[in-house]
Design a protein around this motif. Structure first.
Motif, PDB file in Angstrom:
ATOM      1  N   VAL A  28      17.003  35.044 114.902  1.00  0.00           N
ATOM      2  CA  VAL A  28      16.161  34.507 113.837  1.00  0.00           C
ATOM      3  C   VAL A  28      15.520  35.630 113.030  1.00  0.00           C
ATOM      4  O   VAL A  28      15.527  35.609 111.809  1.00  0.00           O
ATOM      5  CB  VAL A  28      15.066  33.589 114.422  1.00  0.00           C
ATOM      6  N   SER A  29      14.985  36.622 113.713  1.00  0.00           N
ATOM      7  CA  SER A  29      14.242  37.662 112.996  1.00  0.00           C
ATOM      8  C   SER A  29      15.126  38.436 112.023  1.00  0.00           C
ATOM      9  O   SER A  29      14.666  38.825 110.951  1.00  0.00           O
ATOM     10  CB  SER A  29      13.541  38.608 113.974  1.00  0.00           C
ATOM     11  N   PHE A  30      16.401  38.627 112.355  1.00  0.00           N
ATOM     12  CA  PHE A  30      17.293  39.346 111.445  1.00  0.00           C
ATOM     13  C   PHE A  30      17.741  38.482 110.273  1.00  0.00           C
ATOM     14  O   PHE A  30      18.048  38.998 109.204  1.00  0.00           O
ATOM     15  CB  PHE A  30      18.530  39.863 112.195  1.00  0.00           C
ATOM     16  N   GLU A  31      17.799  37.196 110.467  1.00  0.00           N
ATOM     17  CA  GLU A  31      18.302  36.315 109.417  1.00  0.00           C
ATOM     18  C   GLU A  31      17.200  35.601 108.641  1.00  0.00           C
ATOM     19  O   GLU A  31      17.474  34.877 107.700  1.00  0.00           O
ATOM     20  CB  GLU A  31      19.262  35.285 110.024  1.00  0.00           C
ATOM     21  N   LEU A  32      15.953  35.801 109.028  1.00  0.00           N
ATOM     22  CA  LEU A  32      14.848  35.141 108.342  1.00  0.00           C
ATOM     23  C   LEU A  32      14.695  35.592 106.886  1.00  0.00           C
ATOM     24  O   LEU A  32      14.540  34.741 106.008  1.00  0.00           O
ATOM     25  CB  LEU A  32      13.552  35.359 109.124  1.00  0.00           C
ATOM     26  N   PRO A  33      14.755  36.884 106.570  1.00  0.00           N
ATOM     27  CA  PRO A  33      14.607  37.282 105.153  1.00  0.00           C
ATOM     28  C   PRO A  33      15.632  36.635 104.211  1.00  0.00           C
ATOM     29  O   PRO A  33      15.237  36.094 103.176  1.00  0.00           O
ATOM     30  CB  PRO A  33      14.731  38.808 105.188  1.00  0.00           C
ATOM     31  N   PRO A  34      16.937  36.619 104.539  1.00  0.00           N
ATOM     32  CA  PRO A  34      17.858  35.948 103.609  1.00  0.00           C
ATOM     33  C   PRO A  34      17.580  34.447 103.477  1.00  0.00           C
ATOM     34  O   PRO A  34      17.704  33.885 102.389  1.00  0.00           O
ATOM     35  CB  PRO A  34      19.249  36.171 104.210  1.00  0.00           C
ATOM     36  N   PHE A  35      17.184  33.814 104.582  1.00  0.00           N
ATOM     37  CA  PHE A  35      16.857  32.388 104.537  1.00  0.00           C
ATOM     38  C   PHE A  35      15.666  32.148 103.614  1.00  0.00           C
ATOM     39  O   PHE A  35      15.664  31.220 102.799  1.00  0.00           O
ATOM     40  CB  PHE A  35      16.570  31.864 105.943  1.00  0.00           C
ATOM     41  N   LEU A  36      14.653  33.002 103.731  1.00  0.00           N
ATOM     42  CA  LEU A  36      13.456  32.824 102.903  1.00  0.00           C
ATOM     43  C   LEU A  36      13.750  33.078 101.431  1.00  0.00           C
ATOM     44  O   LEU A  36      13.135  32.454 100.567  1.00  0.00           O
ATOM     45  CB  LEU A  36      12.337  33.731 103.404  1.00  0.00           C
ATOM     46  N   THR A  37      14.686  33.966 101.132  1.00  0.00           N
ATOM     47  CA  THR A  37      15.032  34.176  99.722  1.00  0.00           C
ATOM     48  C   THR A  37      15.684  32.933  99.138  1.00  0.00           C
ATOM     49  O   THR A  37      15.504  32.650  97.955  1.00  0.00           O
ATOM     50  CB  THR A  37      15.967  35.387  99.522  1.00  0.00           C
ATOM     51  N   LEU A  38      16.407  32.186  99.973  1.00  0.00           N
ATOM     52  CA  LEU A  38      16.964  30.914  99.497  1.00  0.00           C
ATOM     53  C   LEU A  38      15.855  29.921  99.132  1.00  0.00           C
ATOM     54  O   LEU A  38      16.057  29.046  98.298  1.00  0.00           O
ATOM     55  CB  LEU A  38      17.877  30.290 100.551  1.00  0.00           C
ATOM     56  N   LEU A  39      14.693  30.065  99.765  1.00  0.00           N
ATOM     57  CA  LEU A  39      13.553  29.190  99.463  1.00  0.00           C
ATOM     58  C   LEU A  39      12.707  29.722  98.301  1.00  0.00           C
ATOM     59  O   LEU A  39      11.705  29.125  97.945  1.00  0.00           O
ATOM     60  CB  LEU A  39      12.661  29.035 100.702  1.00  0.00           C
ATOM     61  N   GLY A  40      13.093  30.885  97.765  1.00  0.00           N
ATOM     62  CA  GLY A  40      12.386  31.429  96.623  1.00  0.00           C
ATOM     63  C   GLY A  40      11.471  32.607  96.926  1.00  0.00           C
ATOM     64  O   GLY A  40      10.696  33.028  96.070  1.00  0.00           O
ATOM     65  N   ALA A  41      11.538  33.148  98.133  1.00  0.00           N
ATOM     66  CA  ALA A  41      10.686  34.284  98.483  1.00  0.00           C
ATOM     67  C   ALA A  41      11.132  35.539  97.728  1.00  0.00           C
ATOM     68  O   ALA A  41      12.320  35.801  97.584  1.00  0.00           O
ATOM     69  CB  ALA A  41      10.745  34.543  99.985  1.00  0.00           C
ATOM     70  N   ASN A  42      10.143  36.317  97.258  1.00  0.00           N
ATOM     71  CA  ASN A  42      10.441  37.581  96.589  1.00  0.00           C
ATOM     72  C   ASN A  42      10.155  38.742  97.552  1.00  0.00           C
ATOM     73  O   ASN A  42       9.778  38.525  98.701  1.00  0.00           O
ATOM     74  CB  ASN A  42       9.628  37.703  95.292  1.00  0.00           C
ATOM     75  N   GLN A  43      10.300  39.956  97.070  1.00  0.00           N
ATOM     76  CA  GLN A  43      10.103  41.140  97.923  1.00  0.00           C
ATOM     77  C   GLN A  43       8.681  41.225  98.472  1.00  0.00           C
ATOM     78  O   GLN A  43       8.467  41.613  99.615  1.00  0.00           O
ATOM     79  CB  GLN A  43      10.448  42.422  97.163  1.00  0.00           C
ATOM     80  N   LEU A  44       7.696  40.886  97.664  1.00  0.00           N
ATOM     81  CA  LEU A  44       6.307  40.916  98.118  1.00  0.00           C
ATOM     82  C   LEU A  44       6.117  39.946  99.283  1.00  0.00           C
ATOM     83  O   LEU A  44       5.493  40.273 100.293  1.00  0.00           O
ATOM     84  CB  LEU A  44       5.355  40.579  96.966  1.00  0.00           C
ATOM     85  N   TYR A  45       6.665  38.756  99.145  1.00  0.00           N
ATOM     86  CA  TYR A  45       6.566  37.755 100.208  1.00  0.00           C
ATOM     87  C   TYR A  45       7.231  38.274 101.485  1.00  0.00           C
ATOM     88  O   TYR A  45       6.695  38.125 102.585  1.00  0.00           O
ATOM     89  CB  TYR A  45       7.222  36.446  99.767  1.00  0.00           C
ATOM     90  N   LEU A  46       8.418  38.887 101.352  1.00  0.00           N
ATOM     91  CA  LEU A  46       9.123  39.409 102.530  1.00  0.00           C
ATOM     92  C   LEU A  46       8.317  40.517 103.201  1.00  0.00           C
ATOM     93  O   LEU A  46       8.308  40.634 104.430  1.00  0.00           O
ATOM     94  CB  LEU A  46      10.518  39.890 102.149  1.00  0.00           C
ATOM     95  N   GLY A  47       7.617  41.308 102.404  1.00  0.00           N
ATOM     96  CA  GLY A  47       6.730  42.321 102.977  1.00  0.00           C
ATOM     97  C   GLY A  47       5.572  41.684 103.735  1.00  0.00           C
ATOM     98  O   GLY A  47       5.202  42.141 104.820  1.00  0.00           O
ATOM     99  N   GLU A  48       5.010  40.629 103.169  1.00  0.00           N
ATOM    100  CA  GLU A  48       3.941  39.898 103.863  1.00  0.00           C
ATOM    101  C   GLU A  48       4.474  39.291 105.158  1.00  0.00           C
ATOM    102  O   GLU A  48       3.789  39.291 106.176  1.00  0.00           O
ATOM    103  CB  GLU A  48       3.390  38.783 102.961  1.00  0.00           C
ATOM    104  N   MET A  49       5.702  38.787 105.121  1.00  0.00           N
ATOM    105  CA  MET A  49       6.315  38.210 106.306  1.00  0.00           C
ATOM    106  C   MET A  49       6.431  39.268 107.408  1.00  0.00           C
ATOM    107  O   MET A  49       6.051  39.039 108.550  1.00  0.00           O
ATOM    108  CB  MET A  49       7.705  37.663 105.970  1.00  0.00           C
ATOM    109  N   GLY A  50       6.963  40.426 107.064  1.00  0.00           N
ATOM    110  CA  GLY A  50       7.090  41.506 108.040  1.00  0.00           C
ATOM    111  C   GLY A  50       5.742  41.943 108.593  1.00  0.00           C
ATOM    112  O   GLY A  50       5.597  42.201 109.789  1.00  0.00           O
ATOM    113  N   PHE A  51       4.750  42.002 107.715  1.00  0.00           N
ATOM    114  CA  PHE A  51       3.391  42.365 108.127  1.00  0.00           C
ATOM    115  C   PHE A  51       2.851  41.356 109.139  1.00  0.00           C
ATOM    116  O   PHE A  51       2.324  41.728 110.188  1.00  0.00           O
ATOM    117  CB  PHE A  51       2.485  42.436 106.888  1.00  0.00           C
TER     118      PHE A  51
END
Length: 176
Positions: A28-51
């Motif tokens: 899940v952790s490796f595939e979560l960023p591409p999944f979230l981009t399908l929902l409209g997440a941008n780079q800032l959001y992905l950084g918040e996710m990692g944080f």
């Protein structure tokens, strides 16, 4: 002699537990960023996710400094597996990016508690470093194999089935 055999059997179950949990979580952790981009997440959001996924690593260790009671450690492992597992299963059904951040934080808490209590459990079970080295190798092997497995799973069966597979692997770890 029988006591040594019991410890060896317990070690095998714990090692299998580590593999299944780490494999399921990392799928899940490796595939979560591409999944979230399908929902409209941008780079800032992905950084918040990692944080938020890593935030528990900063503030939770203090609660585990003097934890030595093996029965409490065992209960925390079970609790952490349940938290992580049901949070993983929920990912597919949450469509709000704001709510997803809360869910990701919950996954981070569950995974961190699992990680630290499993290490404490191994340390208490075996005073030599052999078991800790095996733990690290098994955990590393699961993290090594999971990205390619997850990618193929998503390509062939889709995100939901990948999350169900991840949920199932983590659930299996609960019984080991």
């Amino acid at each position: 002699h029988k006591e040594g055999e019991g410890t060896k059997m317990k070690e095998k179950y714990i090692i299998a537990h580590v593999f299944f949990f780490a494999f399921g979580y990392s799928m899940v952790s490796f595939e979560l960023p591409p999944f979230l981009t399908l929902l409209g997440a941008n780079q800032l959001y992905l950084g918040e996710m990692g944080f938020l996924l890593m935030l528990p690593n900063i503030f939770l260790p203090i609660f585990f400094l003097n934890l030595k009671d093996q029965s409490i450690v065992y209960r925390l492992i079970i609790l952490s597996v349940l938290i992580t597992d049901f949070s993983v299963l929920s990912i597919y059904f949450v469509r709000s990016l704001q709510l997803m951040l809360l869910l990701i934080f919950t996954i981070g808490v569950g995974q961190f508690i699992w990680w630290i209590t499993t290490e404490i459990f191994f340390s208490n079970l075996s005073r030599d470093s052999r078991l800790i080295n095996i733990y690290s190798s098994v955990w590393g092997m699961a993290y090594f194999l999971s990205p390619i497995t997850s990618s193929y799973s998503i390509a062939i069966f889709g995100y939901l089935n990948n999350l169900i597979l991840s949920f199932t692997l983590i659930l299996i770890s609960l019984f080991l």
